[in-house]
Design a protein around this motif. Structure first.
Motif, PDB file in Angstrom:
ATOM      1  N   LEU A  42       0.831  -1.205   0.000  1.00 41.95           N
ATOM      2  CA  LEU A  42       0.000   0.000   0.000  1.00 41.95           C
ATOM      3  C   LEU A  42       0.867   1.257   0.000  1.00 41.95           C
ATOM      4  O   LEU A  42       0.548   2.235  -0.680  1.00 41.95           O
ATOM      5  CB  LEU A  42      -0.938  -0.009   1.204  1.00 41.95           C
ATOM      6  N   ASP A  43       1.962   1.229   0.749  1.00 42.58           N
ATOM      7  CA  ASP A  43       2.898   2.351   0.716  1.00 42.58           C
ATOM      8  C   ASP A  43       3.536   2.473  -0.662  1.00 42.58           C
ATOM      9  O   ASP A  43       3.723   3.587  -1.175  1.00 42.58           O
ATOM     10  CB  ASP A  43       3.989   2.166   1.772  1.00 42.58           C
ATOM     11  N   ALA A  44       3.859   1.343  -1.273  1.00 43.27           N
ATOM     12  CA  ALA A  44       4.532   1.355  -2.578  1.00 43.27           C
ATOM     13  C   ALA A  44       3.640   1.954  -3.659  1.00 43.27           C
ATOM     14  O   ALA A  44       4.096   2.756  -4.486  1.00 43.27           O
ATOM     15  CB  ALA A  44       4.959  -0.061  -2.962  1.00 43.27           C
ATOM     16  N   GLN A  45       2.352   1.596  -3.665  1.00 41.72           N
ATOM     17  CA  GLN A  45       1.469   2.143  -4.700  1.00 41.72           C
ATOM     18  C   GLN A  45       1.205   3.623  -4.486  1.00 41.72           C
ATOM     19  O   GLN A  45       0.824   4.323  -5.424  1.00 41.72           O
ATOM     20  CB  GLN A  45       0.161   1.348  -4.785  1.00 41.72           C
ATOM     21  N   SER A  46       1.420   4.102  -3.266  1.00 40.43           N
ATOM     22  CA  SER A  46       1.186   5.509  -2.964  1.00 40.43           C
ATOM     23  C   SER A  46       2.388   6.384  -3.287  1.00 40.43           C
ATOM     24  O   SER A  46       2.263   7.612  -3.293  1.00 40.43           O
ATOM     25  CB  SER A  46       0.831   5.673  -1.481  1.00 40.43           C
ATOM     26  N   SER A  47       3.528   5.770  -3.576  1.00 39.58           N
ATOM     27  CA  SER A  47       4.775   6.542  -3.668  1.00 39.58           C
ATOM     28  C   SER A  47       5.164   6.932  -5.083  1.00 39.58           C
ATOM     29  O   SER A  47       6.152   7.642  -5.268  1.00 39.58           O
ATOM     30  CB  SER A  47       5.923   5.742  -3.044  1.00 39.58           C
ATOM     31  N   THR A  48       4.393   6.489  -6.087  1.00 40.07           N
ATOM     32  CA  THR A  48       4.773   6.797  -7.458  1.00 40.07           C
ATOM     33  C   THR A  48       3.562   6.839  -8.369  1.00 40.07           C
ATOM     34  O   THR A  48       2.609   6.083  -8.168  1.00 40.07           O
ATOM     35  CB  THR A  48       5.778   5.752  -7.999  1.00 40.07           C
ATOM     36  N   VAL A  49       3.619   7.721  -9.368  1.00 39.20           N
ATOM     37  CA  VAL A  49       2.585   7.729 -10.393  1.00 39.20           C
ATOM     38  C   VAL A  49       2.975   6.851 -11.581  1.00 39.20           C
ATOM     39  O   VAL A  49       2.240   6.762 -12.550  1.00 39.20           O
ATOM     40  CB  VAL A  49       2.295   9.164 -10.894  1.00 39.20           C
ATOM     41  N   ASN A  50       4.118   6.193 -11.485  1.00 34.80           N
ATOM     42  CA  ASN A  50       4.589   5.305 -12.550  1.00 34.80           C
ATOM     43  C   ASN A  50       3.744   4.035 -12.558  1.00 34.80           C
ATOM     44  O   ASN A  50       3.803   3.235 -11.624  1.00 34.80           O
ATOM     45  CB  ASN A  50       6.061   4.951 -12.317  1.00 34.80           C
ATOM     46  N   PRO A  51       2.964   3.798 -13.608  1.00 35.78           N
ATOM     47  CA  PRO A  51       2.059   2.641 -13.608  1.00 35.78           C
ATOM     48  C   PRO A  51       2.800   1.312 -13.559  1.00 35.78           C
ATOM     49  O   PRO A  51       2.269   0.336 -13.023  1.00 35.78           O
ATOM     50  CB  PRO A  51       1.281   2.796 -14.918  1.00 35.78           C
ATOM     51  N   ALA A  52       4.009   1.244 -14.094  1.00 38.17           N
ATOM     52  CA  ALA A  52       4.759  -0.003 -14.076  1.00 38.17           C
ATOM     53  C   ALA A  52       5.113  -0.433 -12.654  1.00 38.17           C
ATOM     54  O   ALA A  52       5.301  -1.618 -12.380  1.00 38.17           O
ATOM     55  CB  ALA A  52       6.043   0.141 -14.901  1.00 38.17           C
ATOM     56  N   LYS A  53       5.199   0.537 -11.740  1.00 39.21           N
ATOM     57  CA  LYS A  53       5.480   0.232 -10.339  1.00 39.21           C
ATOM     58  C   LYS A  53       4.203   0.204  -9.508  1.00 39.21           C
ATOM     59  O   LYS A  53       4.082  -0.577  -8.563  1.00 39.21           O
ATOM     60  CB  LYS A  53       6.445   1.267  -9.767  1.00 39.21           C
ATOM     61  N   ARG A  54       3.258   1.048  -9.860  1.00 41.22           N
ATOM     62  CA  ARG A  54       2.055   1.160  -9.035  1.00 41.22           C
ATOM     63  C   ARG A  54       1.120  -0.038  -9.208  1.00 41.22           C
ATOM     64  O   ARG A  54       0.542  -0.531  -8.232  1.00 41.22           O
ATOM     65  CB  ARG A  54       1.316   2.457  -9.377  1.00 41.22           C
ATOM     66  N   LYS A  55       0.967  -0.512 -10.425  1.00 45.28           N
ATOM     67  CA  LYS A  55       0.030  -1.607 -10.683  1.00 45.28           C
ATOM     68  C   LYS A  55       0.384  -2.880  -9.911  1.00 45.28           C
ATOM     69  O   LYS A  55      -0.488  -3.456  -9.241  1.00 45.28           O
ATOM     70  CB  LYS A  55      -0.056  -1.893 -12.179  1.00 45.28           C
ATOM     71  N   PRO A  56       1.631  -3.383  -9.965  1.00 43.23           N
ATOM     72  CA  PRO A  56       1.920  -4.610  -9.205  1.00 43.23           C
ATOM     73  C   PRO A  56       1.785  -4.438  -7.705  1.00 43.23           C
ATOM     74  O   PRO A  56       1.408  -5.383  -6.999  1.00 43.23           O
ATOM     75  CB  PRO A  56       3.360  -4.952  -9.613  1.00 43.23           C
TER      76      PRO A  56
END
Length: 535
Positions: free
Chosen positions: A469-483
């Motif tokens: 949850l912290d990881a998806q909140s830390s970037t708008v980069n979809p390649a990182k946010r989606k997983p």
């Protein structure tokens, strides 16, 4: 990051938007080109307690507030992509703690003052100052650090920790911009429409408590969202929201042409508007689906195998086929399918009573004389708290209760008022909560499950959801946010923190003279393109 890169954040997820046109209904094409004029008589199910979009949280209120304010951005309902509105373009920094918006020229508030960087700063600072009075905005701005006026057309909004969710939040009416003069009135006065000065396509005209709210066309409006189907002024002269709480009266008023359109069509009433010139637009709500949300510190729900068994013991297609209608989908994740970065986890939510039984027996829960399992003298039972925010909630829970009895689990149903449910939720004194939450961004999971936020499951440190949850909140980069978003959804279900059941759907109905009554990305009404044809 460029605006193109930033907006690709949400474009990866194709969102299914459904709409059914009843046989024989007049489509916009059949009725000819859209034409201006007229008052849309719209029947709604409850009286908005407040019309200030920066304060409200209910659909009834948000369906009014959306028409009064513009937002920095807009969100495409079909793709989730963030599009220009008051801001022509924007950038975010590498860790998503700062967002810079470049405003368009020419937009003004209804008092004639300009929509400039200073007005945006005043508005965002005021939303933050509202605290819990801003029911949705306070969450979007929980880690708001401040706004800087870079120049008259450029504004920089900063957060104390990474906040990738803010890009989507900037498209909501909850962060819609009000004029500086609006804040000369108190929050309570703005709730009643006094001093509610926006830049939207409609302006507030009147409010009669529990009867009617009237909005009027904003003359000279010409800075609509890039997603609107036309530019310039709205077609309608006025929108009259008629408060009609009783579903049967609402449907009868539409059938008899006393109303042009209605919201909250109940499943039992849907067949009335199949044919005969009526149309039923529908759209599933994004965000968290209706679910049994477990408090892992209470009673039998401290046992993970019990929670997992409950997930397996619910027959979701039977719920939608028996209590609801084909307009409603069985849950396939904790997030609804209209949510950006939703992941289909259908195999984890398949009806598996044999698997549920095996889990319970392996944990020492054995059948009792009445069919309910016991362990060391303790019955396998938990209470769920709910309110009738959706008319079919009780019927759904009664069916789920029957399904869970088949695996030896006693689900006790406790109906409370909405206010009582909120109080119980805040106190943490519950076993299961039954609710849904609408938001077109996966960060809603962080708000509800993270130990750094509301933590409704009462999880302890080291749990499997905080990190993703912290990881998806830390970037708008979809390649990182989606997983990261997928990992969080999977962990919530695998550990039984929630037992998702079904996706809420907004079901409207309108008569042959109403056209263009549509939804924005959060499945609330967008009426800029609505129009009326002659009878």
């Amino acid at each position: 990051m460029s605006r193109t890169a930033a907006t690709s954040l949400l474009a990866l997820t194709a969102i299914v938007v459904t709409a059914c046109s009843s046989a024989g209904g007049a489509t916009g094409a059949d009725a000819g080109p859209p034409k201006p004029g007229g008052t849309l008589r719209l029947g709604i199910s409850s009286s908005p307690d407040c019309v200030d979009p920066q304060q409200v949280g209910t659909n009834a209120s948000l369906n009014v507030g959306r028409q009064l304010v513009d937002s920095l951005t807009d969100q495409d309902p079909a793709t989730g992509e963030i599009k220009p509105w008051l801001a022509e373009k924007w950038e975010s920094n590498a860790d998503s703690t700062a967002f810079t918006f470049h405003l368009r020229d020419g937009a003004t508030f209804s008092d004639g003052s300009p929509v400039d960087a200073a007005a945006v700063k005043t508005s965002f600072d005021a939303i933050k100052a509202l605290g819990p009075k801003s029911q949705l905005g306070s969450g979007y701005l929980a880690v708001y650090k401040g706004t800087t006026v870079v120049d008259p057309k450029t504004v920089k909004i900063e957060f104390s920790v990474p906040s990738a969710q803010f890009l989507q939040a900037s498209s909501t009416m909850s962060l819609g911009v009000l004029a500086p003069a609006a804040y000369q009135k108190t929050a309570d006065q703005r709730c009643q429409g006094d001093g509610l000065i926006g830049s939207g396509p409609f302006v507030f005209e009147s409010l009669k408590q529990n009867q009617e709210i009237v909005l009027a066309k904003r003359k000279g409006y010409n800075w609509g969202s890039s997603l609107f189907k036309h530019q310039g002024e709205a077609y309608l002269d006025k929108i009259a929201y008629k408060i009609v709480p009783e579903p049967g009266v609402r449907t009868g008023s539409l059938a008899s042409a006393q109303l042009d359109a209605i919201t909250d069509v109940q499943p039992v009433d849907e067949p009335q508007f199949t044919g005969n010139g009526f149309t039923e637009p529908t759209r599933p709500n994004p965000g968290v689906v209706f679910n049994l949300h477990a408090n892992v510190t209470k009673g039998v729900l401290t046992d993970e195998k019990v929670r997992q068994a409950v997930v397996k013991g619910i027959n979701r297609p039977e719920v939608t086929n028996t209590v609801l209608t084909p307009n409603y989908k069985p849950a396939t994740s904790i997030l609804g399918s209209a949510t950006p970065f939703y992941t289909d986890l259908s195999p984890l939510l398949a009806y598996d009573p044999a698997g549920a039984t095996a889990l319970l027996e392996s944990a020492g829960w054995l059948p009792g004389p009445d069919g309910i399992r016991t362990k060391n003298g303790q019955r396998l039972t938990a209470k769920v708290v709910f309110s009738l925010v959706f008319n079919q909630n009780k019927s759904v829970l009664e069916l789920v209760q029957q399904q869970l009895r088949k695996i030896g689990f006693d689900l006790q149903i406790e109906q409370r008022t909405t206010a009582e449910s909120v109080q119980i939720t805040q106190s943490g004194n519950y076993e299961y909560l039954w609710y849904n939450t609408t938001r077109a961004d996966p960060d809603i999971l962080r708000n509800l499950f993270s130990t750094k936020a509301n933590n409704r499951s009462k999880l302890s440190a080291g749990n499997p959801v905080d990190a993703p949850l912290d990881a998806q909140s830390s970037t708008v980069n979809p390649a990182k946010r989606k997983p990261a978003a997928e990992e969080a959804q999977r962990a919530i279900i695998e550990h039984g923190y929630s037992a998702p059941v079904f996706e809420l759907t907004q079901v409207l109905a309108h008569g042959p003279n109403a056209h263009g009554v549509g939804f924005e990305a959060s499945s609330r009404l967008q009426l800029f393109d609505a129009w009326l044809s002659g009878s």
